[in-house]
Design a protein around this motif. Sequence first.
Motif, PDB file in Angstrom:
ATOM      1  N   HIS A 108      50.432  67.316  53.037  1.00 61.27           N
ATOM      2  CA  HIS A 108      50.625  66.015  53.685  1.00 61.27           C
ATOM      3  C   HIS A 108      49.637  65.000  53.134  1.00 61.27           C
ATOM      4  O   HIS A 108      48.460  65.304  52.900  1.00 61.27           O
ATOM      5  N   ARG A 112      49.087  59.075  55.562  1.00 57.22           N
ATOM      6  CA  ARG A 112      50.241  59.001  56.480  1.00 57.22           C
ATOM      7  C   ARG A 112      49.756  59.449  57.862  1.00 57.22           C
ATOM      8  O   ARG A 112      50.015  60.577  58.293  1.00 57.22           O
ATOM      9  N   VAL A 115      52.379  60.683  61.217  1.00 60.75           N
ATOM     10  CA  VAL A 115      53.341  61.779  61.239  1.00 60.75           C
ATOM     11  C   VAL A 115      53.374  62.361  62.648  1.00 60.75           C
ATOM     12  O   VAL A 115      52.340  62.530  63.298  1.00 60.75           O
ATOM     13  N   ALA A 136      62.384  63.280  54.591  1.00 60.57           N
ATOM     14  CA  ALA A 136      62.868  62.031  54.002  1.00 60.57           C
ATOM     15  C   ALA A 136      63.650  61.230  55.030  1.00 60.57           C
ATOM     16  O   ALA A 136      64.127  61.769  56.038  1.00 60.57           O
ATOM     17  N   ARG A 164      64.514  58.265  51.127  1.00 60.62           N
ATOM     18  CA  ARG A 164      63.143  57.939  50.718  1.00 60.62           C
ATOM     19  C   ARG A 164      62.229  59.078  51.154  1.00 60.62           C
ATOM     20  O   ARG A 164      62.164  59.416  52.336  1.00 60.62           O
ATOM     21  N   GLN A 166      59.085  61.360  52.155  1.00 60.36           N
ATOM     22  CA  GLN A 166      57.830  61.247  52.881  1.00 60.36           C
ATOM     23  C   GLN A 166      57.083  62.576  52.731  1.00 60.36           C
ATOM     24  O   GLN A 166      57.409  63.392  51.880  1.00 60.36           O
ATOM     25  N   THR A 167      56.090  62.757  53.521  1.00 63.19           N
ATOM     26  CA  THR A 167      55.466  64.066  53.680  1.00 63.19           C
ATOM     27  C   THR A 167      55.349  64.324  55.176  1.00 63.19           C
ATOM     28  O   THR A 167      55.431  63.374  55.964  1.00 63.19           O
ATOM     29  N   GLY A 213      62.937  62.403  58.468  1.00 65.47           N
ATOM     30  CA  GLY A 213      61.639  61.801  58.746  1.00 65.47           C
ATOM     31  C   GLY A 213      61.762  60.695  59.779  1.00 65.47           C
ATOM     32  O   GLY A 213      62.753  60.606  60.501  1.00 65.47           O
ATOM     33  N   GLU A 215      60.713  56.342  60.464  1.00 68.31           N
ATOM     34  CA  GLU A 215      60.256  55.085  59.860  1.00 68.31           C
ATOM     35  C   GLU A 215      58.759  54.868  60.093  1.00 68.31           C
ATOM     36  O   GLU A 215      58.065  54.304  59.256  1.00 68.31           O
ATOM     37  N   ASN A 217      56.442  56.954  60.049  1.00 67.27           N
ATOM     38  CA  ASN A 217      55.627  57.854  59.227  1.00 67.27           C
ATOM     39  C   ASN A 217      55.296  57.171  57.900  1.00 67.27           C
ATOM     40  O   ASN A 217      55.618  57.648  56.822  1.00 67.27           O
ATOM     41  N   ILE A 218      54.642  56.015  57.997  1.00 67.98           N
ATOM     42  CA  ILE A 218      54.408  55.184  56.817  1.00 67.98           C
ATOM     43  C   ILE A 218      53.243  55.719  55.987  1.00 67.98           C
ATOM     44  O   ILE A 218      52.353  56.394  56.492  1.00 67.98           O
ATOM     45  N   LYS A 219      53.273  55.360  54.716  1.00 63.03           N
ATOM     46  CA  LYS A 219      52.165  55.652  53.819  1.00 63.03           C
ATOM     47  C   LYS A 219      51.392  54.353  53.604  1.00 63.03           C
ATOM     48  O   LYS A 219      51.966  53.339  53.190  1.00 63.03           O
TER      49      LYS A 219
END
Length: 460
Positions: A108, A112, A115, A136, A164, A166-167, A213, A215, A217-219
């Motif tokens: 991970h 982020r 999560v 994703a 898109r 994610q992790t 995933g 939304e 859970n942004i990076k």
Amino acid sequence: MNTKNIAVILSGGSGTRFGAEKPKQYLHLAGRMIIEYTVEVFQNHPLIDEICIIADPEFHDTLQTLCSKNHYDKARRIIRGGAQRSDSSFAAITEYGESDSDVNLIFHDAVRPFVSQSIISATIAALEKYSAVDVAIPSADTIIKINPEDDTIDNIPVRSILRRGQTPQAFALSTIKKAHLSLQTDLHPISVTDDCGLVKHYLPDTPVYVVPGEERNIKITYPEDLLFAEKLIQLNSRQLTSDQGLSLLKDQIIVIYGGNSGIGKEIAVLGSEAGAICLSFSRSNGVDLQNASDIQTSLDQVVERYGRIDHIINCAALLNQHRLDQTDETVIEEMIRTNFTGTTFLCKYGFHYLQQSQGSLTLFTSSSYTQGRPFYALYSSTKAAIVNLTQALSQEWQSENVRINAINPARTKTPMRTQNFGEEPEDTLLDAKYVARKTLQSLLSNYSGLIIDIKKGLDG
């Protein structure tokens, strides 16, 4: 033999795209480092057995201190990362590669921090059937493929099948180890941005299952992401306090400046009804925020009588709606001394008592802080200064566990507003009691450095 679930927090990034002096995972968000939020999510998940943090050795001592301070007892290993993401992943694989038990590695991104527990649960559940799992979300934008030679569109894939990434990305150790060893021995290694890409390329017969995933859970990659992250923190705070009665403030000592009218008066009323001991100070009872001695004396009196101060709230402010070139010098000085200088003295003298109680200080800004408004340039600029003061002090005071936040209410019906803008339609204004309740609820959170928006319809 039970399978061991190990969360691998990838924290080796340099943060060059963010443009900060240090990697973005070590920047502060609401009084804590971003990586603290991330590690805490996995620390609190019942199915995570251990946490391994991959980081530059320069930050190993910092991470050891954070884990000790926050009692992250699952964080048992902090190891050196590599130049590329794949190098960092391989470092974790090497660390656990000789394990005598079945192991899942759950990679991970440290940046982020939002999560959810449900994503982690779904990811671990999917590992019971699949040895490689991705997370994703659907793409809300049309994705185009360009011709690199002339930057023209080469292809437009069907959006409904695009996702898109994610992790976390999670794997059975044996699977991800095999993919990485193939990369290590490849004379012409491919360039991929994540571990699922390696599995897909080197182990084409291994299906990679995709968990939905979220939304949120942004990076956090760019400065704009940090602003969005602050708003997500506020949403978390509202969710924590929306069903929480103010009765938790019972017997708390709350000192309110500007408590003679408007929002301050309503805070005193609601706080008292909740069982808190609310003490209001304003010019009406001889305390002028423009005078540092008044501030210090009033705080001393409270402590002499009650022994401590748990919360300080400053609602005092002046608004004079005129062109600056037509404003008298004495009015200018009075507004600056009340709206900013006095607030600064309140922070200075209040900190000592809040340090003893590990309490909080709440200031008030205005929606005009984001852009100076004509005819009340002084008010706008002093409220912008309050925001910077809040954000700076939240970091200065973090080690002493003193919190400071700023309330940013939308237009609210108060005597000061009516005096400057006249009567306005009731349905366009917030009720002062509503703002007061939300302000008191904010005292129940553990966040610091937030600019807390209060708007119509945000009942959380």
